[in-house]
Design a protein around this motif. Structure first.
Motif, PDB file in Angstrom:
ATOM      1  N   UNK B  24      71.697   4.839  24.295  1.00 47.64           N
ATOM      2  CA  UNK B  24      71.489   4.401  22.874  1.00 47.64           C
ATOM      3  C   UNK B  24      70.490   3.538  22.678  1.00 47.64           C
ATOM      4  N   UNK B  25      70.550   2.394  23.323  1.00 44.53           N
ATOM      5  CA  UNK B  25      69.732   1.326  22.963  1.00 44.53           C
ATOM      6  C   UNK B  25      68.078   1.519  23.065  1.00 44.53           C
ATOM      7  N   UNK B  26      67.820   2.209  24.003  1.00 41.88           N
ATOM      8  CA  UNK B  26      66.314   2.628  24.448  1.00 41.88           C
ATOM      9  C   UNK B  26      65.822   3.747  23.786  1.00 41.88           C
ATOM     10  N   UNK B  72      61.540   3.098  32.484  1.00 39.24           N
ATOM     11  CA  UNK B  72      61.910   4.247  31.441  1.00 39.24           C
ATOM     12  C   UNK B  72      60.164   4.734  31.369  1.00 39.24           C
ATOM     13  N   UNK B  73      59.462   3.932  31.231  1.00 40.86           N
ATOM     14  CA  UNK B  73      58.159   4.516  30.729  1.00 40.86           C
ATOM     15  C   UNK B  73      57.689   5.233  31.733  1.00 40.86           C
ATOM     16  N   UNK B  74      57.928   4.893  33.215  1.00 40.09           N
ATOM     17  CA  UNK B  74      57.622   5.868  34.299  1.00 40.09           C
ATOM     18  C   UNK B  74      58.003   7.323  34.165  1.00 40.09           C
ATOM     19  N   UNK B 149      55.421   0.473  37.681  1.00 39.63           N
ATOM     20  CA  UNK B 149      55.734   1.400  36.551  1.00 39.63           C
ATOM     21  C   UNK B 149      55.166   2.844  37.055  1.00 39.63           C
ATOM     22  N   UNK B 150      54.044   2.758  37.419  1.00 35.41           N
ATOM     23  CA  UNK B 150      53.295   3.978  37.286  1.00 35.41           C
ATOM     24  C   UNK B 150      52.904   4.375  38.817  1.00 35.41           C
ATOM     25  N   UNK B 151      53.366   3.599  39.924  1.00 30.80           N
ATOM     26  CA  UNK B 151      53.290   3.820  41.215  1.00 30.80           C
ATOM     27  C   UNK B 151      51.676   3.742  41.464  1.00 30.80           C
TER      28      UNK B 151
END
Lengths: 232, 183
Positions: B24-26, B72-74, B149-151
């Protein structure tokens, strides 16, 4: 990260982008309800949210305008007009009585994730790219689809009325939905909207009671936080 | 439903409660991230759904000691990359940004125009470099966070960012010139 002498012109643009409006709550709630339904393993929830294109893309702006205009008086309209969110509400086909986000119960052994999210091919994980049309009558569901359309129309009406501040008509639409589809596929959405309408109408006690009833019937629903926020 | 070949389990019930909150929050964060990563406005709901289904599937593996949004961005990045490959066969027309035409909303209009310009400029940058740029210059993440995040190796983050910044600046200049904006 350092911004070695960033161009102020670019910084202004990026600052504006950081302030991008969130999508309307109605879209968020609909998508999350859909995720919840797919996680429950309801194939009917796997239809893409986008309806088949009935007219050239170039005409879509007009459609956007019409839908946005319907919401012009509401807070959602501002977000839709300013932002990029498509003016489309995604509805989830759920079984009755519906339960959202079938998350594990505390008892016994911890459930496997497969109990929560069924594997393909039973549940296509990327329905949006499948050829399945929205409300596809895959299980002989022509009646189910038309029933969902009827439900959607009523809940839509309520949401539009709510956005306009027309609480009486919003409640009337929801009452009609409850009468015609007491355990309908959009029963959860109806109840959440009802709580929001009651709060907006200043009927806090009724909203609290309805919210409590929702929690009782749908304790693990993904929409519980939406109810909580409405009552906050 | 239980498949012994897939032993992944929820570690604790608390995960479930947190998951509902995350979803919900994201939502807005994921929505806006997908837009910046090039998902067409018409497809945002579907792709956000993809992200959250993935989140739902692997949330038990999320390390609570780490920041949530880069994680989450990943996921959003991978969904956007898959989307881009699929869309390459069936491209959608742009522009897709809707701008408030209200004459009384000058400030909002200016912000909308700026956002539309940013989105358009971002689309000219290769997705891998764009992701680094978004995390760095829009979300203001540190290089180590971006690398995680992007490894990516840290040096790759820096080199991609350097190129992406130049590409973004050039794209903005080009687009503004085309639109006759002198700012």
């Amino acid at each position: 990260m350092s911004h070695e002498s960033r161009d102020p012109r670019l910084e202004r643009l990026l600052a504006a982008e950081r302030g991008r409006e969130p999508p309307p709550d109605s879209i968020r709630d609909a998508v999350l309800a859909r995720v919840s339904a797919i996680a429950r393993g309801e194939p009917s929830a796997c239809a893409p949210s986008r309806p088949p294109r009935a007219f050239p893309r170039g005409l879509r702006a007009g459609t956007v305008g019409l839908v946005a205009a319907a919401f012009a008086a509401g807070a959602a309209a501002g977000a839709w007009i300013r932002g990029e969110a498509p003016p489309r509400i995604v509805y989830v086909a759920t079984s009755a009585p519906s339960r959202s986000l079938e998350l594990p119960a505390p008892s016994a052994a911890p459930p496997r994730i497969d109990d929560v999210v069924p594997k393909a091919p039973n549940i296509p994980v990327r329905p949006s790219r499948s050829a399945t049309p929205i409300l596809a009558p895959s299980d002989g569901g022509v009646g189910r689809a038309s029933s969902l359309a009827a439900e959607r129309a009523l809940v839509d009406t309520a949401r539009i009325a709510l956005a306009r501040g027309d609480h009486a008509n919003a409640l009337a639409a929801l009452e009609r939905h409850e009468a015609e589809f007491p355990n309908g596929q959009l029963a959860e959405e109806r109840e959440v909207t009802a709580v929001q309408v009651l709060v907006a109408a200043g009927r806090k006690q009724a909203a609290v009671e309805r919210g409590a009833r929702f929690r009782l019937r749908h304790p693990t629903s993904a929409l519980v936080p939406v109810v909580d926020e409405a009552l906050r | 439903m239980t498949d012994p070949a897939r032993p992944r389990e929820y570690r604790e019930l608390a995960v479930a409660d947190d998951l509902a909150t995350v979803l919900r929050n994201e939502f807005a964060y994921v929505w806006n991230t997908l837009r910046r990563l090039g998902v067409h406005a018409d497809d945002l709901a579907d792709e956000a759904q993809e992200v959250f289904l993935t989140v739902h599937r692997i949330f038990a593996d999320y390390d609570r000691g780490r920041p949530l949004r880069p994680w989450l961005f990943g996921i959003a990045y991978r969904v956007a990359a898959r989307y881009r490959r699929a869309r390459a066969k069936h491209p959608l027309a742009e522009p897709v940004e809707l701008i408030d035409p209200s004459p009384t909303a000058d400030e909002a209009l200016e912000a909308s125009e700026a956002q539309a310009l940013v989105i358009e400029a971002l689309q000219t940058i290769d997705l891998g470099r764009r992701a680094v740029f978004i995390l760095s210059d829009i979300e203001e993440r540190t290089a180590p966070e971006i690398a995680e995040a992007l490894a990516l190796p840290l040096n790759t983050v820096y080199s991609r960012l350097r190129v992406a910044r130049a590409e973004f600046r050039d794209a903005v200049t080009r687009l503004q010139r085309r639109k006759g904006v002198d700012r």
